[in-house]
Design a protein around this motif. Sequence first.
Motif, PDB file in Angstrom:
ATOM      1  N   GLY A  40       0.785  -1.225   0.000  1.00 35.54           N
ATOM      2  CA  GLY A  40       0.000   0.000   0.000  1.00 35.54           C
ATOM      3  C   GLY A  40       0.813   1.267   0.000  1.00 35.54           C
ATOM      4  O   GLY A  40       0.254   2.365  -0.093  1.00 35.54           O
ATOM      5  N   GLY A  41       2.126   1.150   0.129  1.00 36.13           N
ATOM      6  CA  GLY A  41       2.981   2.333   0.155  1.00 36.13           C
ATOM      7  C   GLY A  41       3.890   2.385  -1.060  1.00 36.13           C
ATOM      8  O   GLY A  41       3.787   1.587  -1.997  1.00 36.13           O
ATOM      9  N   ASP A  42       4.798   3.329  -1.049  1.00 31.56           N
ATOM     10  CA  ASP A  42       5.762   3.457  -2.148  1.00 31.56           C
ATOM     11  C   ASP A  42       6.897   2.451  -1.980  1.00 31.56           C
ATOM     12  O   ASP A  42       7.329   2.167  -0.853  1.00 31.56           O
ATOM     13  CB  ASP A  42       6.343   4.873  -2.186  1.00 31.56           C
ATOM     14  N   ARG A  43       7.348   1.925  -3.088  1.00 30.78           N
ATOM     15  CA  ARG A  43       8.509   1.040  -3.068  1.00 30.78           C
ATOM     16  C   ARG A  43       9.754   1.833  -3.476  1.00 30.78           C
ATOM     17  O   ARG A  43       9.667   2.746  -4.297  1.00 30.78           O
ATOM     18  CB  ARG A  43       8.307  -0.147  -4.008  1.00 30.78           C
ATOM     19  N   ARG A  44      10.891   1.464  -2.925  1.00 32.79           N
ATOM     20  CA  ARG A  44      12.150   2.120  -3.260  1.00 32.79           C
ATOM     21  C   ARG A  44      13.122   1.079  -3.792  1.00 32.79           C
ATOM     22  O   ARG A  44      12.970  -0.119  -3.515  1.00 32.79           O
ATOM     23  CB  ARG A  44      12.738   2.807  -2.025  1.00 32.79           C
ATOM     24  N   GLU A  45      14.109   1.535  -4.523  1.00 26.75           N
ATOM     25  CA  GLU A  45      15.098   0.620  -5.058  1.00 26.75           C
ATOM     26  C   GLU A  45      16.203   0.379  -4.035  1.00 26.75           C
ATOM     27  O   GLU A  45      16.711   1.326  -3.419  1.00 26.75           O
ATOM     28  CB  GLU A  45      15.704   1.175  -6.354  1.00 26.75           C
ATOM     29  N   ILE A  46      16.550  -0.888  -3.846  1.00 24.73           N
ATOM     30  CA  ILE A  46      17.664  -1.250  -2.964  1.00 24.73           C
ATOM     31  C   ILE A  46      18.528  -2.275  -3.687  1.00 24.73           C
ATOM     32  O   ILE A  46      18.064  -2.950  -4.614  1.00 24.73           O
ATOM     33  CB  ILE A  46      17.178  -1.839  -1.618  1.00 24.73           C
ATOM     34  N   ALA A  47      19.751  -2.376  -3.248  1.00 23.60           N
ATOM     35  CA  ALA A  47      20.643  -3.360  -3.859  1.00 23.60           C
ATOM     36  C   ALA A  47      20.122  -4.762  -3.578  1.00 23.60           C
ATOM     37  O   ALA A  47      19.628  -5.050  -2.473  1.00 23.60           O
ATOM     38  CB  ALA A  47      22.054  -3.212  -3.309  1.00 23.60           C
ATOM     39  N   VAL A  48      20.200  -5.622  -4.582  1.00 23.56           N
ATOM     40  CA  VAL A  48      19.728  -6.998  -4.413  1.00 23.56           C
ATOM     41  C   VAL A  48      20.413  -7.642  -3.206  1.00 23.56           C
ATOM     42  O   VAL A  48      19.793  -8.383  -2.438  1.00 23.56           O
ATOM     43  CB  VAL A  48      19.992  -7.816  -5.699  1.00 23.56           C
ATOM     44  N   ALA A  49      21.689  -7.331  -3.011  1.00 26.69           N
ATOM     45  CA  ALA A  49      22.423  -7.918  -1.885  1.00 26.69           C
ATOM     46  C   ALA A  49      21.905  -7.454  -0.535  1.00 26.69           C
ATOM     47  O   ALA A  49      22.205  -8.075   0.499  1.00 26.69           O
ATOM     48  CB  ALA A  49      23.905  -7.573  -2.013  1.00 26.69           C
ATOM     49  N   ASP A  50      21.117  -6.360  -0.522  1.00 22.58           N
ATOM     50  CA  ASP A  50      20.644  -5.800   0.749  1.00 22.58           C
ATOM     51  C   ASP A  50      19.211  -6.197   1.094  1.00 22.58           C
ATOM     52  O   ASP A  50      18.657  -5.743   2.100  1.00 22.58           O
ATOM     53  CB  ASP A  50      20.717  -4.264   0.711  1.00 22.58           C
ATOM     54  N   VAL A  51      18.574  -7.016   0.260  1.00 23.23           N
ATOM     55  CA  VAL A  51      17.154  -7.341   0.462  1.00 23.23           C
ATOM     56  C   VAL A  51      16.917  -7.967   1.832  1.00 23.23           C
ATOM     57  O   VAL A  51      16.010  -7.562   2.570  1.00 23.23           O
ATOM     58  CB  VAL A  51      16.634  -8.263  -0.663  1.00 23.23           C
TER      59      VAL A  51
END
Length: 573
Positions: free
Chosen positions: A546-557
Motif C-alpha cells: 500500500g505504500g511506495d517502493r524504493r530501489e535497494i541493492a539486491v544484496a541488501d534485500v
Amino acid sequence: MRYSNCFVPTLRDVPADAEVISHQLLLRAGYIRRVTSGVYDYLPLALRVLRRIEAIIREEMEKAGAQELLMPMVQPAELWEKSDRMAKYGPELLRFKDRHDHESCLGPTHEEVICDLMSRELRSYKQLPINLYQIQNKFRDEIRPRFGLMRGREFVMKDAYSFHADDESLMAEYRNMFDTYTRIFDRLGLRFRPVEADTGSIGGNDSHEFHVLADSGEDVIAHCDGCDYAANVEKAVSVRSVPAGTPAALAELHTPGVTSAEDVAAFVGIEPALLIKTLVYRVCGGEQDGAIVAACVRGDDQLQEVKLIHALAADAVELASDAEIEAIGGVTGFVGPVGLQQAELWMDIGLQGAIGMVAGANRRDLHVTGLDVARDVAQARFIDLRETRAGDRCSHCDGSIALSRGIEVGQVFALGRRYTEPMEVQFQNQQGKREIATMGCYGIGVSRLMAAVVEQCHDEGGIAWPDVLAPFTVILVSMGQSDGVMEASGDIYQQLKRAGVDVLWDERKERPGVKFKDAELIGIPLQVVMGDRGLAEGVAEFGRRGGDRREIAVADVVAETLAELASGGRTAV
C-alpha cells in the motif's frame, strides 16, 4: 512457498451474501469458504493466520502460569443436567443421541467438563490455584449466523478455567487474566477497549469484555470521556436529571388511538421525558417463572431487558400478551403504573421523585396527567433499568458518556461457585475439612479475532495484516519469466528463507497487474519486486504493502527486510 503451489483461490467480485468488510475480504482473498450456514473451511492462508494468533495466546497464557490441555467437543448431557444448564442454555445447545440412545451435546463452552475433571482429580488445597486452558472448536446453533466468522455456528475458541481455595485467590487470577488479555490484544496490534459486562448465560459475579473497536461491531459500549469507566450497554450505568413537570392533581385525558410514546408526547404537547413508558413482561425461569411484571422508564428512554432479568433473578423475559396485560388490569397501548393489579412494578431509578408526568390510564383511549410518582405509585421498586445514552453523565465522575460499536473478542468471568457447587468440585482445606472450590473462566474467540483484525486492518486494495499475523511476511514478485529474473528471484527467495523470513514467491506466469492486485488483496506486509530492468542495475524494489517502493541493492534485500520487521512497521490502516 511458491505461489503456484499455494492454494489461494482469490475472487475479483464481492460475494453477494457478504455484508461486512471482513467477510468480503476473507472470501475474496481466498482465506475461507462457506460449507453451510455459519460453518466455514479455513484455507491455507487462514490457517497460517490462526496459528499465529494461537502462538501469541499460548505464549502469554503460559507466561501467566496457565497449562494447556484438550477436552472433547462432545459432552454427555448428564453433566449439563447436573449443572442445571441443559434446559436453561436454550436452542443454541445442539443436542443429539447416539446409537445407544445416550443424549449428548456439542460443546459451546466447557465449564461442565472441566468441573467434572476437577471433581475427580482435586484432593487438597495444595493443588490450588490452578489454571487450565485449551484452544478448540466450539459449536453454538445460532438462530441467525451472519457476518462470516464474526457470528458463526462453529468457531475456534481459547477457553481457560481456574480453580481456587478462596475468593481472594480467584480475584487475583481474574486480574492476572485481565492483564494477560491486554497484552495479547496489544501484541496483535488492535485498537480495543475492556468494558464491564453482563455475565449472560455463563453466570457468575464479575465480568469484563474486550472489544475491538469497529463500526461493524454488533455490541454497543458506553465509555466516559473523563475517566476509565467503560461498560457494555447491557450493564452500563449513567446519570440523567429527574424529569420535573408541573405539579398537579392526577387527571384523565382523552387520547383516542394515540399509543406510542412519541405520539402521546406530541398529542399532549410535552417533551417525551415527561412521559412514563410502561412495558409488561412474562418472567421466564427462576422463582417467579410465569409471573407477569410491569417495568417503567421515561418516554425518551429504552428499557434494557438484561437489567430487568437480573433484578428478577430470571433466565429471560418475554413481552406479555394482550390477555396477560388485561389480566393485571391493563389495556394494550394504554398501560400505566397506576392501578395495575397483582403485578410487581419496577421503575427506573431516574423516575424516583418525578412529578407532573403523563402515563397510560389502563383504559382504552385514556392517559393520566399530573402523575406524581411518590404520591401515586407507592408500590414501585426502583432500580437502574434504562439503557445508557450518549451525552449522559458518568456515574463515576462528571464526565460525559459516549457510545461506540465493538466486536467482542474476549471475556473474563469470576464465576465463584456457580458451577463448582452443583458439580461437587471439593478439596480438603488446611484444617482437614471438605470445602467447595471457587472458579473463574476466560475466553478468547480465536477465529473471530481474525475477522476483527480485518475489520480494522484493510484498505481499498484488500487486507493489510499486521506483521505479527500475516500468513507470509514478504511477497516476492517476479516481473517476467526471463532466466535472469527467475534465477535472481530464486536466490532472494532462498536467502530470505535461510534468514527465517516467511516468504511467498509469486513466480506465476501472470500479468504484473494480476500479481500486484493479488498481493494487495491477500495483505502480505512487505513486497520485493524483481524485474529485468532492476536486474540489469543490480537492484530490486522494496516497500510496504500500500505504500511506495524504493530501489535497494539486491544484496541488501534480506538486511532491509529484517530491519523493517524490527522497526515494527504499521499495524493498522
